[in-house]
Design a protein around this motif. Structure first.
Motif, PDB file in Angstrom:
ATOM      1  N   GLU A  96       0.829  -1.202   0.000  1.00 36.57           N
ATOM      2  CA  GLU A  96       0.000   0.000   0.000  1.00 36.57           C
ATOM      3  C   GLU A  96       0.868   1.259   0.000  1.00 36.57           C
ATOM      4  OE1 GLU A  96      -3.443   2.151   2.750  1.00 36.57           O
ATOM      5  OE2 GLU A  96      -2.806   0.083   3.166  1.00 36.57           O
ATOM      6  N   ALA A  97       1.940   1.221   0.808  1.00 40.36           N
ATOM      7  CA  ALA A  97       2.823   2.390   0.878  1.00 40.36           C
ATOM      8  C   ALA A  97       3.514   2.645  -0.453  1.00 40.36           C
ATOM      9  CB  ALA A  97       3.859   2.194   1.983  1.00 40.36           C
ATOM     10  N   LEU A  98       3.936   1.580  -1.146  1.00 42.96           N
ATOM     11  CA  LEU A  98       4.614   1.742  -2.422  1.00 42.96           C
ATOM     12  C   LEU A  98       3.666   2.218  -3.512  1.00 42.96           C
ATOM     13  CD1 LEU A  98       6.855  -1.455  -2.402  1.00 42.96           C
ATOM     14  CD2 LEU A  98       7.639   0.921  -2.287  1.00 42.96           C
ATOM     15  N   ALA A  99       2.389   1.859  -3.375  1.00 41.94           N
ATOM     16  CA  ALA A  99       1.407   2.269  -4.374  1.00 41.94           C
ATOM     17  C   ALA A  99       0.945   3.705  -4.187  1.00 41.94           C
ATOM     18  CB  ALA A  99       0.201   1.336  -4.337  1.00 41.94           C
ATOM     19  N   THR A 100       1.264   4.278  -3.023  1.00 42.36           N
ATOM     20  CA  THR A 100       0.843   5.646  -2.720  1.00 42.36           C
ATOM     21  C   THR A 100       1.952   6.616  -3.069  1.00 42.36           C
ATOM     22  OG1 THR A 100      -0.483   4.823  -0.885  1.00 42.36           O
ATOM     23  CG2 THR A 100       0.021   7.189  -0.907  1.00 42.36           C
ATOM     24  N   SER A 101       1.649   7.601  -3.854  1.00 36.18           N
ATOM     25  CA  SER A 101       2.649   8.587  -4.255  1.00 36.18           C
ATOM     26  C   SER A 101       2.798   9.652  -3.182  1.00 36.18           C
ATOM     27  CB  SER A 101       2.239   9.247  -5.576  1.00 36.18           C
ATOM     28  OG  SER A 101       3.144  10.269  -5.920  1.00 36.18           O
ATOM     29  N   GLY A 102       4.041   9.988  -2.834  1.00 33.20           N
ATOM     30  CA  GLY A 102       4.288  11.075  -1.890  1.00 33.20           C
ATOM     31  C   GLY A 102       4.177  10.629  -0.453  1.00 33.20           C
ATOM     32  N   PHE A 103       4.111  11.618   0.472  1.00 33.75           N
ATOM     33  CA  PHE A 103       4.080  11.361   1.900  1.00 33.75           C
ATOM     34  C   PHE A 103       2.663  11.441   2.428  1.00 33.75           C
ATOM     35  CE2 PHE A 103       8.389  12.751   1.154  1.00 33.75           C
ATOM     36  CZ  PHE A 103       9.127  11.893   1.940  1.00 33.75           C
ATOM     37  N   ALA A 104       2.477  10.874   3.603  1.00 34.34           N
ATOM     38  CA  ALA A 104       1.182  10.970   4.257  1.00 34.34           C
ATOM     39  C   ALA A 104       0.865  12.420   4.580  1.00 34.34           C
ATOM     40  CB  ALA A 104       1.193  10.136   5.539  1.00 34.34           C
ATOM     41  N   GLU A 105      -0.417  12.758   4.562  1.00 31.27           N
ATOM     42  CA  GLU A 105      -0.813  14.146   4.790  1.00 31.27           C
ATOM     43  C   GLU A 105      -0.437  14.631   6.191  1.00 31.27           C
ATOM     44  OE1 GLU A 105      -1.985  16.257   2.637  1.00 31.27           O
ATOM     45  OE2 GLU A 105      -1.905  14.763   1.043  1.00 31.27           O
ATOM     46  N   ASP A 106      -0.345  13.700   7.179  1.00 33.93           N
ATOM     47  CA  ASP A 106      -0.056  14.134   8.536  1.00 33.93           C
ATOM     48  C   ASP A 106       1.436  14.194   8.839  1.00 33.93           C
ATOM     49  OD1 ASP A 106       0.411  11.448   8.439  1.00 33.93           O
ATOM     50  OD2 ASP A 106      -0.685  10.952  10.274  1.00 33.93           O
ATOM     51  N   ALA A 107       2.276  13.915   7.834  1.00 33.67           N
ATOM     52  CA  ALA A 107       3.716  14.021   8.055  1.00 33.67           C
ATOM     53  C   ALA A 107       4.070  15.480   8.301  1.00 33.67           C
ATOM     54  CB  ALA A 107       4.479  13.488   6.845  1.00 33.67           C
ATOM     55  N   THR A 108       4.795  15.748   9.363  1.00 31.86           N
ATOM     56  CA  THR A 108       5.083  17.131   9.731  1.00 31.86           C
ATOM     57  C   THR A 108       6.069  17.786   8.777  1.00 31.86           C
ATOM     58  OG1 THR A 108       6.826  16.359  11.218  1.00 31.86           O
ATOM     59  CG2 THR A 108       4.638  16.660  12.158  1.00 31.86           C
ATOM     60  N   GLU A 109       6.925  16.995   8.149  1.00 33.36           N
ATOM     61  CA  GLU A 109       7.939  17.555   7.271  1.00 33.36           C
ATOM     62  C   GLU A 109       8.504  16.441   6.404  1.00 33.36           C
ATOM     63  OE1 GLU A 109      12.370  19.649   7.561  1.00 33.36           O
ATOM     64  OE2 GLU A 109      11.262  19.065   9.367  1.00 33.36           O
ATOM     65  N   ALA A 110       8.886  16.779   5.189  1.00 32.98           N
ATOM     66  CA  ALA A 110       9.573  15.834   4.323  1.00 32.98           C
ATOM     67  C   ALA A 110      11.008  16.312   4.156  1.00 32.98           C
ATOM     68  CB  ALA A 110       8.872  15.756   2.972  1.00 32.98           C
ATOM     69  N   ARG A 111      11.943  15.398   4.373  1.00 32.86           N
ATOM     70  CA  ARG A 111      13.348  15.763   4.258  1.00 32.86           C
ATOM     71  C   ARG A 111      14.079  14.682   3.492  1.00 32.86           C
ATOM     72  NH1 ARG A 111      17.183  17.736   9.317  1.00 32.86           N
ATOM     73  NH2 ARG A 111      19.071  18.110   8.102  1.00 32.86           N
ATOM     74  N   GLN A 112      15.068  15.093   2.718  1.00 34.40           N
ATOM     75  CA  GLN A 112      15.810  14.108   1.959  1.00 34.40           C
ATOM     76  C   GLN A 112      17.314  14.338   2.103  1.00 34.40           C
ATOM     77  OE1 GLN A 112      14.405  14.582  -2.062  1.00 34.40           O
ATOM     78  NE2 GLN A 112      16.079  15.953  -2.629  1.00 34.40           N
ATOM     79  N   TRP A 113      18.056  13.237   1.920  1.00 34.79           N
ATOM     80  CA  TRP A 113      19.504  13.257   1.989  1.00 34.79           C
ATOM     81  C   TRP A 113      20.063  12.709   0.681  1.00 34.79           C
ATOM     82  CZ3 TRP A 113      16.342  12.576   6.032  1.00 34.79           C
ATOM     83  CH2 TRP A 113      16.647  13.198   7.246  1.00 34.79           C
ATOM     84  N   LEU A 114      21.158  13.285   0.222  1.00 38.85           N
ATOM     85  CA  LEU A 114      21.784  12.858  -1.026  1.00 38.85           C
ATOM     86  C   LEU A 114      23.291  12.942  -0.868  1.00 38.85           C
ATOM     87  CD1 LEU A 114      21.241  12.029  -4.000  1.00 38.85           C
ATOM     88  CD2 LEU A 114      21.362  14.460  -4.589  1.00 38.85           C
ATOM     89  N   ALA A 115      23.995  11.909  -1.326  1.00 37.24           N
ATOM     90  CA  ALA A 115      25.452  11.875  -1.197  1.00 37.24           C
ATOM     91  C   ALA A 115      26.093  13.030  -1.951  1.00 37.24           C
ATOM     92  CB  ALA A 115      25.993  10.549  -1.717  1.00 37.24           C
ATOM     93  N   GLN A 116      27.216  13.516  -1.444  1.00 38.48           N
ATOM     94  CA  GLN A 116      27.854  14.701  -1.985  1.00 38.48           C
ATOM     95  C   GLN A 116      28.309  14.514  -3.428  1.00 38.48           C
ATOM     96  OE1 GLN A 116      30.936  15.206   0.907  1.00 38.48           O
ATOM     97  NE2 GLN A 116      32.158  13.475   0.176  1.00 38.48           N
ATOM     98  N   ASP A 117      28.639  13.279  -3.842  1.00 39.35           N
ATOM     99  CA  ASP A 117      29.092  13.073  -5.223  1.00 39.35           C
ATOM    100  C   ASP A 117      27.945  12.795  -6.180  1.00 39.35           C
ATOM    101  OD1 ASP A 117      28.408  10.598  -4.251  1.00 39.35           O
ATOM    102  OD2 ASP A 117      30.191   9.563  -4.997  1.00 39.35           O
ATOM    103  N   ALA A 118      26.741  12.580  -5.658  1.00 41.76           N
ATOM    104  CA  ALA A 118      25.611  12.232  -6.521  1.00 41.76           C
ATOM    105  C   ALA A 118      25.068  13.443  -7.262  1.00 41.76           C
ATOM    106  CB  ALA A 118      24.498  11.592  -5.709  1.00 41.76           C
ATOM    107  N   ARG A 119      25.283  14.635  -6.733  1.00 42.57           N
ATOM    108  CA  ARG A 119      24.744  15.836  -7.371  1.00 42.57           C
ATOM    109  C   ARG A 119      25.342  16.083  -8.757  1.00 42.57           C
ATOM    110  NH1 ARG A 119      21.888  18.683  -3.610  1.00 42.57           N
ATOM    111  NH2 ARG A 119      22.285  18.209  -1.414  1.00 42.57           N
ATOM    112  N   SER A 120      26.594  15.685  -8.931  1.00 42.12           N
ATOM    113  CA  SER A 120      27.260  15.928 -10.208  1.00 42.12           C
ATOM    114  C   SER A 120      27.282  14.685 -11.089  1.00 42.12           C
ATOM    115  CB  SER A 120      28.707  16.390  -9.965  1.00 42.12           C
ATOM    116  OG  SER A 120      29.414  15.421  -9.216  1.00 42.12           O
ATOM    117  N   ALA A 121      26.586  13.622 -10.668  1.00 42.36           N
ATOM    118  CA  ALA A 121      26.648  12.356 -11.403  1.00 42.36           C
ATOM    119  C   ALA A 121      26.128  12.497 -12.828  1.00 42.36           C
ATOM    120  CB  ALA A 121      25.856  11.276 -10.665  1.00 42.36           C
TER     121      ALA A 121
END
Length: 415
Positions: A180-205
């Motif tokens: 069910e979670a994989l079939a749902t796009s995005g975050f739950a409406e009650d999530a207080t914040e969405a945050r993401q992390w990305l490796a420093q070398d991935a930005r220039s990949a």
């Protein structure tokens, strides 16, 4: 009495080293004695590395399931030499971190490096003894097999055929929740914040020239020898976006460390992505796997009856590549080896950088080899993150008591 005597003889046969020091040349015997003395020191200090499997009777060799899978395919001295070299390399890698923890020195310091070089010479000398002795080769084939972590006797004592039924109910419920979670796009409406992390070398990949391939030269066993530059490009190209709904302070990535109280904690001010390379055998092909690992402070309990929550949590994202550098499959699992999911081929797509129409806060991850976790600063010098049997101190889960009938190793119920 006869049965008891037979059992004692069998036990002695299983625990006695196949090498007779008295029958070895002086230099080989000295090498064997050096390894045995080092192992006694490590055992006394409880500092044996818990990565690769130590091959009983061959203290200069360590195995894993991938390397062990070749043991019945060694037709000729060239294949034997190549296989022994892999087993010895696994041991030398572990010795580096054991010595660092024993000597309280950086793993790649000259102090540790000098000792590792001496051990390498000894391992090559002892491997020559194996190559010249068919009886040792027979013993090693068997000893290098890595046992599984299931205990059949305990399953029957726990009435596994019956007790597995409520376990299956819980597993099927979890599968439904994940689907069910994989079939749902995005975050739950009650999530207080969405945050993401990305490796420093991935930005220039995306700006990397051409497409990095994985058709590297291969050794006598057919195992690829990675090209450092191409591997670096592949890591950057396939680095995941770690996107987490921020419902508590435990939803932030960090790096594990030993506290002044000798407990493991995760420092979220310095988030790190740990990487390591592995290989798999797939329909006669040997393919590389890029592994990315991150750590969180905890999996918060959802109530007093929550069996899954506890101190520390870890995630691994693994990408299996073809020789052309294309994705064969992507997999996710927790650091305990559980909660496994596979996404065949293009099933793992590019991540959306927005949630509910708003940009997601992004934090840069430092990148380190996963081996760094095998020797960390500790109040008593240096210690591996992983303790006896590969378990992390303080990461136990309550589910281990509910799952005792499955007779799995306790490592399956830790972070």
């Amino acid at each position: 009495m006869l049965l008891l005597a037979a059992c004692c003889l069998l036990l002695a046969a299983c625990t006695t080293t196949p090498l007779d020091p008295g029958a070895l040349p002086d230099d080989a015997a000295a090498c064997l004695a050096d390894y045995e003395a080092l192992d006694r020191r490590l055992a006394s200090a409880e500092l044996h590395d818990q990565g690769a499997y130590r091959v009983a009777g061959f203290p200069w060799l360590r195995s894993n399931r991938f390397i062990a899978s070749f043991r019945d395919e060694l037709d000729g001295p060239e294949l034997w030499r190549g296989w022994l070299a892999h087993l010895a390399r696994e041991d030398l890698e572990a010795r580096r971190y054991e010595l660092a923890n024993l000597k309280t020195a950086e793993p790649h310091s000259e102090t540790v490096g000098e000792r590792v070089r001496a051990l390498k010479q000894c391992s090559e000398r002892l491997n020559d003894e194996v190559l010249s002795d068919p009886a040792l080769q027979i013993s090693l084939r068997s000893a290098a097999e890595v046992p599984d972590e299931y205990r059949t006797g305990m399953r029957w004592l726990g009435m596994y055929p019956l007790t597995r039924l409520p376990v299956l109910v819980g597993v099927n419920r979890l599968h439904s929740q994940q689907s069910e979670a994989l079939a749902t796009s995005g975050f739950a409406e009650d999530a207080t914040e969405a945050r993401q992390w990305l490796a420093q070398d991935a930005r220039s990949a995306e700006r990397l020239p051409g497409t990095a391939r994985a058709d590297w030269p291969r050794d006598s066993l057919g195992i690829p020898r990675p090209d450092t530059e191409a591997l670096t490009q592949l890591y950057a190209k396939h680095a995941p976006v770690w996107r987490i709904a921020q419902d508590s302070p435990d939803d932030r990535l960090g790096q594990p460390e030993w506290s002044p109280e000798s407990t493991v904690r995760v420092d979220t001010d310095e988030p790190v992505e740990y990487r390591f390379l592995s290989f798999t055998r797939f329909h006669g092909r040997i393919l590389p796997q890029l592994n990315y690992m991150v750590w969180l402070p905890a999996r918060p309990r959802q109530g007093v009856f929550d069996l899954l929550g506890g101190h520390l949590d870890g995630l691994i994202w693994r990408v299996t590549l073809t020789e052309n550098g294309e994705v064969l499959a992507a997999e996710s699992l927790h650091s305990c080896g559980c909660y496994y999911m596979v996404f065949p081929g293009s099933g793992a797509g590019a991540a959306d950088t927005r949630a509910a129409g708003e940009p997601i806060s992004s934090t840069e991850l430092s990148v380190r080899p996963a081996e760094a976790l095998r020797s960390l600063p500790h109040p008593d010098g240096r210690r591996s993150l992983y303790g006896q049997r590969g378990l992390i101190k303080g990461s136990e889960r309550r589910e281990r008591w509910a799952m005792v009938s499955c007779a799995c190793s306790a490592s399956r119920f830790h972070a």
